[in-house]
Design a protein around this motif. Sequence first.
Motif: not given
Lengths: 113, 116
Positions: A35, A37, A40-43, A90
């Motif tokens: 992922y 990160q 504002g866009l998250g994962l 991640f």
Amino acid sequence: EAQVTQNPRYLITVTGKKLTVTCSQNMNHEYMSWYRQDPGLGLRQIYYSMNVEVTDKGDVPEGYKVSRKEKRNFPLILESPSPNQTSLYFCASSLGRPQETQYFGPGTRLLVL
Amino acid sequence: AQSVSQHNHHVILSEAASLELGCNYSYGGTVNLFWYVQYPGQHLQLLLKYFSGDPLVKGIKGFEAEFIKSKFSFNLRKPSVQWSDTAEYFCAVTADFTGGGNKLTFGTGTQLKVEL
């Protein structure tokens, strides 16, 4: 200790210079994924792997490659990094499918100049 | 494809206040829902998950979430927050369509700050 490890933890590089971020788990998990990160866009999922030699695209695979030659390792490869790939990455693993509890690595902070 | 919306991006609460973080998903079929938490300096970890059965799910550290199918929602709640709950909270979903069950889609996250 059961864990997911990532290396390096921090990396500064320049545009176009190939790099690899390693991910390794010692829990004999089948499912592994990457992922990124961003604020504002998250994962967002880049790639995932259901098992050895089985990989598939996530939601944002462009500019990335992965391989799964061994069950424990799932490296993320940036063949020609660009500044828009500056992010926090991640790796995660789970026993089977993603419905199982995901175990996350500590993250790799990448800056592409 | 599935998607997840978390409308509260930043929440600030005083200790002992009640918490509710919103999560809505877009897929109309069978879903599995999760809340993950990222405490400062720590790895992301699972708070709770819903697969089927009782729509009220209890997780670690006193958190719970309620699945409301008619509202496509899975809101996270805690009756009384503590300073140690300061963290970023992520809602996530997998869906049952071909290939969808193998992808875990996260929301944009809610940054919770609990003040003493």
